[in-house]
Design a protein around this motif. Structure first.
Motif, PDB file in Angstrom:
ATOM      1  N   ASP A 113     -11.995 -11.185 -12.081  1.00  0.00           N
ATOM      2  CA  ASP A 113     -12.602 -12.379 -11.497  1.00  0.00           C
ATOM      3  C   ASP A 113     -12.685 -12.207  -9.978  1.00  0.00           C
ATOM      4  OD1 ASP A 113     -12.950 -13.685 -13.981  1.00  0.00           O
ATOM      5  OD2 ASP A 113     -10.879 -14.366 -13.953  1.00  0.00           O
ATOM      6  N   HIS A 114     -11.957 -13.027  -9.207  1.00  0.00           N
ATOM      7  CA  HIS A 114     -11.980 -12.935  -7.744  1.00  0.00           C
ATOM      8  C   HIS A 114     -10.687 -12.322  -7.195  1.00  0.00           C
ATOM      9  CE1 HIS A 114     -15.515 -15.427  -8.075  1.00  0.00           C
ATOM     10  NE2 HIS A 114     -15.646 -15.514  -6.760  1.00  0.00           N
ATOM     11  N   THR A 115      -9.900 -11.693  -8.040  1.00  0.00           N
ATOM     12  CA  THR A 115      -8.622 -11.132  -7.602  1.00  0.00           C
ATOM     13  C   THR A 115      -8.697  -9.615  -7.590  1.00  0.00           C
ATOM     14  OG1 THR A 115      -7.452 -13.006  -8.591  1.00  0.00           O
ATOM     15  CG2 THR A 115      -6.143 -11.081  -8.009  1.00  0.00           C
ATOM     16  N   LEU A 116      -8.455  -9.013  -6.430  1.00  0.00           N
ATOM     17  CA  LEU A 116      -8.431  -7.556  -6.291  1.00  0.00           C
ATOM     18  C   LEU A 116      -6.990  -7.096  -6.366  1.00  0.00           C
ATOM     19  CD1 LEU A 116     -10.246  -5.073  -5.776  1.00  0.00           C
ATOM     20  CD2 LEU A 116      -9.741  -5.360  -3.327  1.00  0.00           C
ATOM     21  N   ILE A 117      -6.690  -6.250  -7.347  1.00  0.00           N
ATOM     22  CA  ILE A 117      -5.320  -5.821  -7.636  1.00  0.00           C
ATOM     23  C   ILE A 117      -5.214  -4.323  -7.396  1.00  0.00           C
ATOM     24  CG2 ILE A 117      -3.496  -5.747  -9.369  1.00  0.00           C
ATOM     25  CD1 ILE A 117      -5.154  -7.973 -10.857  1.00  0.00           C
ATOM     26  N   ALA A 118      -4.290  -3.917  -6.562  1.00  0.00           N
ATOM     27  CA  ALA A 118      -4.025  -2.497  -6.302  1.00  0.00           C
ATOM     28  C   ALA A 118      -2.625  -2.167  -6.798  1.00  0.00           C
ATOM     29  CB  ALA A 118      -4.150  -2.192  -4.813  1.00  0.00           C
ATOM     30  N   THR A 119      -2.536  -1.182  -7.687  1.00  0.00           N
ATOM     31  CA  THR A 119      -1.250  -0.742  -8.230  1.00  0.00           C
ATOM     32  C   THR A 119      -1.043   0.710  -7.847  1.00  0.00           C
ATOM     33  OG1 THR A 119      -1.592  -2.231 -10.115  1.00  0.00           O
ATOM     34  CG2 THR A 119       0.170  -0.604 -10.299  1.00  0.00           C
ATOM     35  N   SER A 120       0.092   1.021  -7.242  1.00  0.00           N
ATOM     36  CA  SER A 120       0.378   2.392  -6.833  1.00  0.00           C
ATOM     37  C   SER A 120       0.895   3.194  -8.016  1.00  0.00           C
ATOM     38  CB  SER A 120       1.409   2.409  -5.710  1.00  0.00           C
ATOM     39  OG  SER A 120       2.690   2.055  -6.215  1.00  0.00           O
ATOM     40  N   ALA A 121       0.954   4.518  -7.833  1.00  0.00           N
ATOM     41  CA  ALA A 121       1.489   5.381  -8.878  1.00  0.00           C
ATOM     42  C   ALA A 121       2.942   5.050  -9.180  1.00  0.00           C
ATOM     43  CB  ALA A 121       1.350   6.844  -8.464  1.00  0.00           C
ATOM     44  N   ASP A 122       3.656   4.474  -8.220  1.00  0.00           N
ATOM     45  CA  ASP A 122       5.057   4.083  -8.408  1.00  0.00           C
ATOM     46  C   ASP A 122       5.212   2.704  -9.035  1.00  0.00           C
ATOM     47  OD1 ASP A 122       5.874   6.481  -7.243  1.00  0.00           O
ATOM     48  OD2 ASP A 122       5.866   5.618  -5.226  1.00  0.00           O
ATOM     49  N   GLY A 123       4.089   2.030  -9.257  1.00  0.00           N
ATOM     50  CA  GLY A 123       4.148   0.715  -9.884  1.00  0.00           C
ATOM     51  C   GLY A 123       4.134  -0.453  -8.925  1.00  0.00           C
ATOM     52  N   ASP A 124       4.127  -0.197  -7.614  1.00  0.00           N
ATOM     53  CA  ASP A 124       4.034  -1.292  -6.647  1.00  0.00           C
ATOM     54  C   ASP A 124       2.661  -1.954  -6.764  1.00  0.00           C
ATOM     55  OD1 ASP A 124       6.570  -0.740  -5.687  1.00  0.00           O
ATOM     56  OD2 ASP A 124       5.832   0.638  -4.153  1.00  0.00           O
ATOM     57  N   ARG A 125       2.637  -3.263  -6.667  1.00  0.00           N
ATOM     58  CA  ARG A 125       1.405  -4.018  -6.936  1.00  0.00           C
ATOM     59  C   ARG A 125       1.143  -5.016  -5.827  1.00  0.00           C
ATOM     60  NH1 ARG A 125      -0.978  -6.316 -12.175  1.00  0.00           N
ATOM     61  NH2 ARG A 125      -1.777  -8.391 -11.660  1.00  0.00           N
ATOM     62  N   THR A 126      -0.098  -5.062  -5.370  1.00  0.00           N
ATOM     63  CA  THR A 126      -0.520  -6.067  -4.406  1.00  0.00           C
ATOM     64  C   THR A 126      -1.760  -6.774  -4.947  1.00  0.00           C
ATOM     65  OG1 THR A 126      -1.920  -4.510  -3.186  1.00  0.00           O
ATOM     66  CG2 THR A 126       0.374  -4.735  -2.468  1.00  0.00           C
ATOM     67  N   GLU A 127      -1.906  -8.040  -4.632  1.00  0.00           N
ATOM     68  CA  GLU A 127      -3.051  -8.830  -5.064  1.00  0.00           C
ATOM     69  C   GLU A 127      -3.679  -9.507  -3.858  1.00  0.00           C
ATOM     70  OE1 GLU A 127      -2.355 -11.540  -8.221  1.00  0.00           O
ATOM     71  OE2 GLU A 127      -1.376 -10.062  -9.525  1.00  0.00           O
ATOM     72  N   GLU A 128      -5.009  -9.518  -3.857  1.00  0.00           N
ATOM     73  CA  GLU A 128      -5.754 -10.185  -2.790  1.00  0.00           C
ATOM     74  C   GLU A 128      -6.789 -11.102  -3.424  1.00  0.00           C
ATOM     75  OE1 GLU A 128      -8.815  -9.158   0.913  1.00  0.00           O
ATOM     76  OE2 GLU A 128      -7.960  -7.548  -0.315  1.00  0.00           O
ATOM     77  N   GLU A 129      -6.745 -12.378  -3.064  1.00  0.00           N
ATOM     78  CA  GLU A 129      -7.735 -13.328  -3.552  1.00  0.00           C
ATOM     79  C   GLU A 129      -8.960 -13.270  -2.644  1.00  0.00           C
ATOM     80  OE1 GLU A 129      -7.759 -15.132  -6.307  1.00  0.00           O
ATOM     81  OE2 GLU A 129      -5.816 -14.274  -6.872  1.00  0.00           O
ATOM     82  N   LEU A 130     -10.101 -12.987  -3.223  1.00  0.00           N
ATOM     83  CA  LEU A 130     -11.347 -12.896  -2.467  1.00  0.00           C
ATOM     84  C   LEU A 130     -11.989 -14.276  -2.424  1.00  0.00           C
ATOM     85  CD1 LEU A 130     -12.624  -9.521  -3.975  1.00  0.00           C
ATOM     86  CD2 LEU A 130     -11.168  -9.900  -1.973  1.00  0.00           C
ATOM     87  N   ALA A 131     -12.237 -14.750  -1.226  1.00  0.00           N
ATOM     88  CA  ALA A 131     -12.596 -16.155  -1.055  1.00  0.00           C
ATOM     89  C   ALA A 131     -14.062 -16.447  -1.346  1.00  0.00           C
ATOM     90  CB  ALA A 131     -12.255 -16.602   0.367  1.00  0.00           C
TER      91      ALA A 131
END
Length: 268
Positions: free
Chosen positions: A222-240
């Motif tokens: 949807d409007h959420t950009l999710i980046a997951t690293s090879a180590d499993g760390d996860r960040t989410e950015e809501e696109l306005a």
């Protein structure tokens, strides 16, 4: 069915940024599998753009190579099968039923996977899964950048278990594979169900995802950009804004949209 012609095979290889292998080997299969996952996204945008899912060799080629889009399992693995066949691999289409979170099996023809050269389970259409093909001749656990996988005979008390194989990811069954070869037309009913049913996870909202060069994963849901690293760390950015979403499709997946997909059956 005749394999892809030379020009179309070369175009597909350019799409993956890959050179033509000198001959079909396990190593070349492994490289193409990884390149496909990094280059051709798993995406269900057609469902939410009002586009049909056409399961013919020409439609799949045009979508993946000419239009530089991705697709769901039926499209991605069908396209990859055509490429591998043109390069000299022996490829069979296999149907699978995906395990739900409750442990129940999904509908028949829920998923399409590939058996290559009688030994390798290739699957570039299951999203967050293996980076490399699995060895069907290996009875033990197989370590992969995506986790630890196991292919084992389906339990005798399972539904339709005779001769089937269960594929497990980190100890959890993900799908049950039937070993009888199929043809692409067999999967049309499953594709129709996933494209239309409110019970299908694909109709709840648009998703686009690919493996990254460093072994992580980038996903736009949807409007959420999710980046997951090879180590499993996860960040989410809501696109306005819609323009930010379109820009993410262009930047992260090289997909240019003149309008955004609208959820067919939105989550409540």
């Amino acid at each position: 069915m005749e394999p892809l012609g030379t020009a179309r095979t070369d175009a597909y290889l350019r799409r993956l940024g890959a050179a033509r292998p000198a001959r079909p080997t396990a190593a070349s299969l492994r490289e193409l599998h990884l390149r496909h996952l990094r280059t051709v996204p798993f995406e269900n945008l057609s469902i939410h753009l009002g586009e049909d899912l056409v399961l013919t060799r020409d439609a799949v080629f045009d979508k993946i190579v000419t239009a530089r889009r991705g697709g769901i399992c039926y499209e991605l693995n069908a396209g990859f099968a055509e490429l591998l066949g043109a390069l000299g691999h022996r490829v069979e289409l296999l149907q699978a039923r995906v395990y739900g979170k409750d442990g129940a099996l999904g509908v028949p023809y829920d998923h399409l996977a590939l058996r290559v050269d009688g030994r390798w389970l290739a699957d570039v259409g299951f999203g967050d899964h293996t980076a490399h093909p699995l060895d069907l001749d290996e009875p033990g656990e197989q370590k992969d950048p995506g986790g630890v996988f196991l292919v084992r005979p389906a339990r005798a008390d399972g539904e339709g278990a005779g001769g089937d194989l269960d594929v497990l990811h980190d100890g959890v069954p993900v799908y049950r594979l039937e070993t009888r070869p199929r043809v692409l037309a067999d999967f049309r009913t499953g594709a129709w169900w996933h494209r239309t049913s409110p019970e299908s996870g694909f109709t709840k909202g648009p998703v686009c995802s690919r493996l990254t060069e460093d072994g992580g994963r980038i996903t736009l849901r949807d409007h959420t950009l999710i980046a997951t690293s090879a180590d499993g760390d996860r960040t989410e950015e809501e696109l306005a804004t819609d323009e930010e979403v379109r820009a993410a499709y262009r930047t992260e997946f090289a997909i240019v949209l003149d309008r955004l997909p609208v959820p067919l059956h939105p989550r409540p």
